[in-house]
Write a protein that holds these residues in place. Structure first.
Motif, PDB file in Angstrom:
ATOM      1  N   THR A   1      28.646  34.120  14.496  1.00  0.00           N
ATOM      2  CA  THR A   1      27.801  35.351  13.830  1.00  0.00           C
ATOM      3  C   THR A   1      28.216  35.535  12.477  1.00  0.00           C
ATOM      4  O   THR A   1      27.280  36.032  11.945  1.00  0.00           O
ATOM      5  N   THR A   2      29.214  35.511  11.974  1.00  0.00           N
ATOM      6  CA  THR A   2      29.435  35.897  10.543  1.00  0.00           C
ATOM      7  C   THR A   2      28.892  34.688   9.824  1.00  0.00           C
ATOM      8  O   THR A   2      28.382  35.005   8.939  1.00  0.00           O
ATOM      9  N   PHE A   3      28.940  33.509  10.177  1.00  0.00           N
ATOM     10  CA  PHE A   3      28.503  32.467   9.474  1.00  0.00           C
ATOM     11  C   PHE A   3      26.813  32.445   9.538  1.00  0.00           C
ATOM     12  O   PHE A   3      26.356  32.222   8.457  1.00  0.00           O
ATOM     13  N   ILE A   4      26.175  32.981  10.573  1.00  0.00           N
ATOM     14  CA  ILE A   4      24.764  33.422  10.633  1.00  0.00           C
ATOM     15  C   ILE A   4      24.398  34.242   9.520  1.00  0.00           C
ATOM     16  O   ILE A   4      23.348  34.097   8.931  1.00  0.00           O
ATOM     17  N   LYS A   5      25.090  35.392   9.455  1.00  0.00           N
ATOM     18  CA  LYS A   5      24.646  36.266   8.616  1.00  0.00           C
ATOM     19  C   LYS A   5      24.881  35.893   7.051  1.00  0.00           C
ATOM     20  O   LYS A   5      23.892  36.364   6.246  1.00  0.00           O
ATOM     21  N   ILE A   6      25.791  35.269   6.677  1.00  0.00           N
ATOM     22  CA  ILE A   6      25.999  34.979   5.273  1.00  0.00           C
ATOM     23  C   ILE A   6      25.098  33.941   4.954  1.00  0.00           C
ATOM     24  O   ILE A   6      24.695  33.874   3.959  1.00  0.00           O
ATOM     25  N   GLN A   7      24.957  32.869   5.751  1.00  0.00           N
ATOM     26  CA  GLN A   7      23.996  31.909   5.569  1.00  0.00           C
ATOM     27  C   GLN A   7      22.564  32.454   5.620  1.00  0.00           C
ATOM     28  O   GLN A   7      21.603  31.932   4.769  1.00  0.00           O
ATOM     29  N   THR A   8      22.084  33.358   6.263  1.00  0.00           N
ATOM     30  CA  THR A   8      20.720  34.056   6.348  1.00  0.00           C
ATOM     31  C   THR A   8      20.674  34.646   4.980  1.00  0.00           C
ATOM     32  O   THR A   8      19.460  34.392   4.330  1.00  0.00           O
TER      33      THR A   8
ATOM     34  N   GLU B   1      18.284  24.116   8.577  1.00  0.00           N
ATOM     35  CA  GLU B   1      19.217  23.116   7.830  1.00  0.00           C
ATOM     36  C   GLU B   1      20.559  23.866   7.620  1.00  0.00           C
ATOM     37  O   GLU B   1      21.582  23.262   7.994  1.00  0.00           O
ATOM     38  N   ARG B   2      20.591  25.061   7.489  1.00  0.00           N
ATOM     39  CA  ARG B   2      21.850  25.488   7.074  1.00  0.00           C
ATOM     40  C   ARG B   2      22.675  25.880   8.431  1.00  0.00           C
ATOM     41  O   ARG B   2      24.005  25.933   8.578  1.00  0.00           O
ATOM     42  N   LEU B   3      22.049  26.201   9.584  1.00  0.00           N
ATOM     43  CA  LEU B   3      22.595  26.870  10.662  1.00  0.00           C
ATOM     44  C   LEU B   3      22.864  25.452  11.768  1.00  0.00           C
ATOM     45  O   LEU B   3      23.340  25.709  12.873  1.00  0.00           O
ATOM     46  N   ASP B   4      22.319  24.381  11.464  1.00  0.00           N
ATOM     47  CA  ASP B   4      22.348  23.262  12.191  1.00  0.00           C
ATOM     48  C   ASP B   4      23.984  22.975  12.377  1.00  0.00           C
ATOM     49  O   ASP B   4      24.581  22.702  13.387  1.00  0.00           O
TER      50      ASP B   4
ATOM     51  N   SER C   1      22.180  34.170   2.012  1.00  0.00           N
ATOM     52  CA  SER C   1      21.810  32.792   1.212  1.00  0.00           C
ATOM     53  C   SER C   1      20.593  32.126   1.163  1.00  0.00           C
ATOM     54  O   SER C   1      19.972  32.004   0.010  1.00  0.00           O
ATOM     55  N   ALA C   2      19.928  31.727   2.393  1.00  0.00           N
ATOM     56  CA  ALA C   2      18.642  31.577   2.544  1.00  0.00           C
ATOM     57  C   ALA C   2      17.636  32.273   1.892  1.00  0.00           C
ATOM     58  O   ALA C   2      16.704  32.104   1.424  1.00  0.00           O
ATOM     59  N   VAL C   3      17.977  33.625   2.051  1.00  0.00           N
ATOM     60  CA  VAL C   3      16.717  34.454   1.550  1.00  0.00           C
ATOM     61  C   VAL C   3      16.911  34.529  -0.007  1.00  0.00           C
ATOM     62  O   VAL C   3      15.795  34.797  -0.662  1.00  0.00           O
ATOM     63  N   ARG C   4      17.825  34.600  -0.348  1.00  0.00           N
ATOM     64  CA  ARG C   4      18.055  34.523  -1.887  1.00  0.00           C
ATOM     65  C   ARG C   4      17.383  33.246  -2.662  1.00  0.00           C
ATOM     66  O   ARG C   4      16.667  33.347  -3.588  1.00  0.00           O
ATOM     67  N   LYS C   5      17.725  32.298  -1.636  1.00  0.00           N
ATOM     68  CA  LYS C   5      16.983  30.781  -2.488  1.00  0.00           C
ATOM     69  C   LYS C   5      15.468  30.891  -2.172  1.00  0.00           C
ATOM     70  O   LYS C   5      14.745  30.564  -3.241  1.00  0.00           O
ATOM     71  N   LEU C   6      15.004  31.525  -1.145  1.00  0.00           N
ATOM     72  CA  LEU C   6      13.720  31.482  -0.847  1.00  0.00           C
ATOM     73  C   LEU C   6      12.918  32.360  -1.947  1.00  0.00           C
ATOM     74  O   LEU C   6      11.987  31.999  -2.642  1.00  0.00           O
ATOM     75  N   ALA C   7      13.406  33.728  -2.238  1.00  0.00           N
ATOM     76  CA  ALA C   7      13.006  34.663  -3.244  1.00  0.00           C
ATOM     77  C   ALA C   7      12.891  34.079  -4.520  1.00  0.00           C
ATOM     78  O   ALA C   7      11.868  34.290  -5.262  1.00  0.00           O
TER      79      ALA C   7
END
Length: 284
Positions: free
Chosen positions: A136-143, A185-188, A145-151
């Motif tokens: 659950t912590t992994f999902i939060k941190i990776q999300t 890709e990140r959560l796989d 990170s993905a949002v920052r890359k997307l923006a």
């Protein structure tokens, strides 16, 4: 790398009958004071009872034997397993996660506030249990990170980059597809399946929001003025042509310029025009 192994253990309902039979035999042994039979029935009863497990719908059990992965149970029902197995329970239900609003910079360097909504579920119980420490912590941190890359990959709108084919504020479908691909890709690695992801909140950061609003208003005013002038020129051209075709009046260049100027003022002015009636000749 190890992968998830689905196992179907022994039917637990049959063990229930054995458990009842053992309990009856134990009661008989106690009543008859048969020590050997009592000693034999007690461990059998404990082993049968300890091995019983219940798996609810959309739930799973991960089984370990002295630290070695033995498999995962994803079928629902009552089962009997080796009582020495260590069991971990994981839910397979779909769950929502809404990230916090974070301040990031878009492709053009403008600070924006953005958050995402993620719908996910556990797909691979082995990866969830052993590939990451806390999924659950992994999902939060990776999300985040993905949002920052997307923006940072797209501009907020077309004002800063007129050549951009995709912007955060207009091409929602394309942006959500890119976000979903990045998160998948990140959560796989953690065995998480991304069902859906989309932007939940998007706005300029407060320190530049007012300036950006004024810029958008100015752009809208310029665009509107352009349309007004374009239409006014067409109307003036049509009026002069109609007067000339019907031979109502002939204009020299000076009078034509005066009429064009007056018509443009009337058609393009913001306030209501007050006409001045000339009671003399055109030269007075």
């Amino acid at each position: 790398m190890k992968v998830e192994k689905i196992v179907t253990p022994f039917n637990g309902y049959l063990v229930i009958f054995l458990l009842i039979a053992t309990a009856g035999l134990l009661a008989y042994a106690i009543s008859e004071q048969q020590i050997i039979l009592i000693i034999a029935c007690i461990p059998i009863f404990i082993i049968l009872a300890k091995g019983l497990i219940i798996v609810s719908p959309n739930s799973s059990k991960v089984l370990l034997l002295f630290g070695k992965y033995k498999g995962s149970i994803k079928h629902n029902g009552m089962f009997w397993i080796n009582p020495l197995y260590t069991r971990f329970s994981y839910s397979l239900r779909a769950r929502n996660f809404e990230s916090e609003k974070i301040k990031v910079n878009d492709k053009m360097g403008n600070p924006i506030l953005i958050s995402v909504i993620l719908v996910w579920r556990v797909k691979d119980t082995f990866k969830v249990a052993f590939e990451v420490d806390n999924y659950t912590t992994f999902i939060k941190i990776q999300t985040d990170s993905a949002v920052r890359k997307l923006a940072g990959s797209f501009p907020y709108d077309h004002f800063e980059d007129e050549t951009a084919t995709i912007t955060l504020s207009t091409n929602f479908d394309d942006v959500n597809i890119a976000l979903e691909k990045e998160l998948a890709e990140r959560l796989d690695i953690a065995g998480i399946e991304v069902i859906e992801s989309r932007i939940g909140y998007l706005a300029y950061a407060p320190e530049i929001a007012h300036s950006m609003l004024r810029r958008q208003q100015a752009s809208a005013v310029v665009a509107a003025r352009h349309k007004i002038v374009e239409g006014a020129v067409g109307m003036v051209e049509s009026a002069l042509k109609l007067l000339a075709d019907k031979k109502i009046i002939e204009f020299d260049d000076d009078r034509k310029a005066t009429m064009v100027s007056n018509l443009m003022v009337v058609l393009c002015g913001d306030s209501e025009t007050k006409p001045v009636i000339n009671t003399g000749t055109l030269n007075q």
